[in-house]
Design an enzyme around this catalytic site. Structure first.
Site, PDB file in Angstrom:
ATOM      1  N   SER A  35      26.425  43.903  60.548  1.00 25.81           N
ATOM      2  CA  SER A  35      25.618  44.425  59.437  1.00 25.81           C
ATOM      3  C   SER A  35      25.473  43.375  58.336  1.00 25.81           C
ATOM      4  CB  SER A  35      26.240  45.696  58.862  1.00 25.81           C
ATOM      5  OG  SER A  35      27.541  45.432  58.370  1.00 25.81           O
ATOM      6  N   LYS A  85      30.949  44.569  50.837  1.00 27.91           N
ATOM      7  CA  LYS A  85      31.611  43.866  49.720  1.00 27.91           C
ATOM      8  C   LYS A  85      30.733  43.572  48.504  1.00 27.91           C
ATOM      9  CE  LYS A  85      30.649  39.209  51.292  1.00 27.91           C
ATOM     10  NZ  LYS A  85      31.061  37.830  51.366  1.00 27.91           N
ATOM     11  N   SER A 125      41.903  42.841  47.532  1.00 29.86           N
ATOM     12  CA  SER A 125      41.261  41.996  46.529  1.00 29.86           C
ATOM     13  C   SER A 125      42.041  42.048  45.226  1.00 29.86           C
ATOM     14  CB  SER A 125      39.848  42.540  46.299  1.00 29.86           C
ATOM     15  OG  SER A 125      39.297  41.989  45.138  1.00 29.86           O
ATOM     16  N   TYR A 150      33.140  49.350  44.871  1.00 32.79           N
ATOM     17  CA  TYR A 150      33.707  48.441  45.872  1.00 32.79           C
ATOM     18  C   TYR A 150      35.210  48.274  45.622  1.00 32.79           C
ATOM     19  CZ  TYR A 150      35.361  44.055  47.745  1.00 32.79           C
ATOM     20  OH  TYR A 150      36.137  43.106  48.362  1.00 32.79           O
ATOM     21  N   LYS A 154      38.873  49.413  47.808  1.00 34.39           N
ATOM     22  CA  LYS A 154      40.000  48.543  48.179  1.00 34.39           C
ATOM     23  C   LYS A 154      41.306  49.166  47.679  1.00 34.39           C
ATOM     24  CE  LYS A 154      37.908  45.416  50.441  1.00 34.39           C
ATOM     25  NZ  LYS A 154      38.141  45.254  51.867  1.00 34.39           N
ATOM     26  N   LEU A 201      29.414  33.382  42.436  1.00 37.74           N
ATOM     27  CA  LEU A 201      29.103  32.097  41.811  1.00 37.74           C
ATOM     28  C   LEU A 201      28.817  30.990  42.835  1.00 37.74           C
ATOM     29  CD1 LEU A 201      28.928  30.362  39.245  1.00 37.74           C
ATOM     30  CD2 LEU A 201      31.379  29.935  39.478  1.00 37.74           C
ATOM     31  N   ARG A 293      28.148  39.606  32.304  1.00 40.48           N
ATOM     32  CA  ARG A 293      27.865  40.595  33.349  1.00 40.48           C
ATOM     33  C   ARG A 293      28.828  41.764  33.163  1.00 40.48           C
ATOM     34  NH1 ARG A 293      28.571  38.581  39.491  1.00 40.48           N
ATOM     35  NH2 ARG A 293      30.714  38.376  38.798  1.00 40.48           N
ATOM     36  N   GLY A 295      31.419  44.513  33.684  1.00 38.61           N
ATOM     37  CA  GLY A 295      32.549  44.631  34.607  1.00 38.61           C
ATOM     38  C   GLY A 295      33.353  43.349  34.765  1.00 38.61           C
TER      39      GLY A 295
END
Ligand code: NAD
Ligand code: UD1
Length: 339
Positions: A35, A85, A125, A150, A154, A201, A293, A295
């Site tokens: 996917s 992710k 993560s 996301y 986790k 990034l 950004r 969060g």
């Protein structure tokens, strides 16, 4: 030597881990629904290692496929990378994230239990840590409520696996909390191949450098950091892949569930990444500052002492190596795995 089922093995971190597993003499079976990847990555794994691996195209939510794999192969342990992710997407289609990342992990664990396979290395993560913790982050610090779906998946998957191991001593589970995986295989044949506009990034920087994007937007230059831009702990994907082999060895000898940070322990700012990329590769990267950004935290880097002491793992690659290898991959494969 062991036989390892690698879910999500065609993806970025999974494919690099397959190379290290095969080079160490392990046998590998990959389950991936493609996917977010292509089989080409596995073709390259085989070419690079001159070794064979089994590939099953299928979904971790499919109990029948899982049962078939465990019936056909004497699997000793599972490394579980499969999942979605993209942080932004997880806000738009949360159920897909709950399904793939939480229900998918439960589905895999159920099939493992039926097959009598209890060793698992799980891709977690650094996003599970409470944002109030001050870096360097260590595994004793509290987890928090991640700002996006996301990250939430986790955290929940980690908690489910902890409870599973606490309830049944046959389980032996490693939770690897990755910091910021970047870089690519030294050969330049394998690397990160995000679809659409990159969220992270490093692929954005390399796509600007190769001319696929005009300019990098640096999200915020007013953070409380040395140069005002966000600080992260970038870790070379091959060092990260090797951490899985170390975790696997540890899990073959121990039971229970334990978390390890996988980072270098060194923070680098966005501007430092851009400037070092330009220096190491001799190629300019245009950028402009833009608002923060939502969060994002100012600073996040690891205390990796537990992984170094308990797993016998040591990161080898510098930021310069990561940036040289990311660029080597991008310039040799301007369109990733697509021709
Ligand atoms: P990736 O998207 O390149 O790899 C994931 C792979 O899983 C893909 O090949 C995809 O096709 C496959 N997959 C997704 N859902 C599946 C399903 N239901 N059944 C079977 N296969 C499925 O991502 P990656 O960067 O290699 O990340 C691997 C794991 O590490 C993920 O679980 C991710 O959340 C986690 N992680 C990644 C990072 C990062 O920055 N890359 C950071 C922390 C944690
Ligand atoms: C992000 C996710 C995190 C996820 C991780 C790996 C958010 C809030 N966090 O982490 O949950 O586990 O990716 O997939 O999305 N940056 C720019 N311009 C860009 C892209 C990034 O300036 O175009 C900055 C960011 O503000 C940050 C740094 O670069 O300071 C690293 O960003 P990124 O690669 O997205 O990783 P994280 O934000 O650490």
């Amino acid at each position: 030597m062991a036989k390892i089922l690698v879910t999500g093995g065609a993806g970025y971190i999974g494919s690099h881990t397959c190379v290290e597993l095969l080079n160490s003499g392990h046998e590998v079976v990959v389950l991936d629904n493609l996917s977010n990847s292509s089989e080409e990555s596995l073709t390259r794994v085989k070419a690079l290692t001159s070794k064979y691996l089994d590939f099953v195209e299928g979904d971790i939510l499919d109990q029948q496929i899982l049962d078939q794999i465990f019936a056909a192969h004497a699997v000793d342990a599972v490394i579980h990378f499969a999942g979605l992710k993209a942080v932004g997407e997880s806000q738009q289609i949360p159920l897909a994230y709950f399904d793939n990342n939480i229900a998918g992990t439960i589905s895999l664990a159920k099939a493992m239990e039926r097959a009598g396979v209890f060793r698992l290395v799980f891709s977690s993560s650094a996003t599970v840590y409470d944002e109030a913790n001050i870096s360097p982050l260590n595994e004793g610090m509290p987890t928090g409520m991640p700002s996006n779906n996301y990250g939430y998946t986790k955290l929940i998957a980690e908690q489910l696996l902890q409870k599973l191991a606490a309830a049944d001593a046959r389980w032996s589970i490693a939770l690897l909390r990755y910091f910021n995986p970047v870089g690519a295989h030294k050969s330049g044949c394998m690397g990160e191949d995000p679809q659409g506009i990159p969220n992270n990034l490093m692929p954005y920087v390399t796509q600007v450098a190769v001319g696929r994007r005009e300019k990098l937007a640096i999200f915020g230059n007013d953070y409380d950091t040395p140069d005002g831009t966000g600080v992260r702990d970038y870790i070379h994907v091959v060092d990260l892949a090797n951490a899985h082999l170390c975790a696997l060895n540890n899990r073959l000898k121990n039971s229970g569930c334990r978390a390890w940070n996988i980072g270098t322990g060194k923070g680098s700012s966005v501007l430092e990444v851009v400037k070092t990329f330009e220096q190491v590769n001799g190629i300019p990267v245009s950028y402009a500052f833009s608002p923060r950004r939502e969060g994002d935290v100012a600073t996040s880097f690891a205390d990796n002492a537990r992984a170094v002491a308990e797993l016998g793992w040591q990161p080898k690659y510098s930021l310069e190596d990561m940036l040289a290898d990311s660029w080597n991959w991008q310039k040799r494969n301007p369109n990733g795995y697509r021709k």
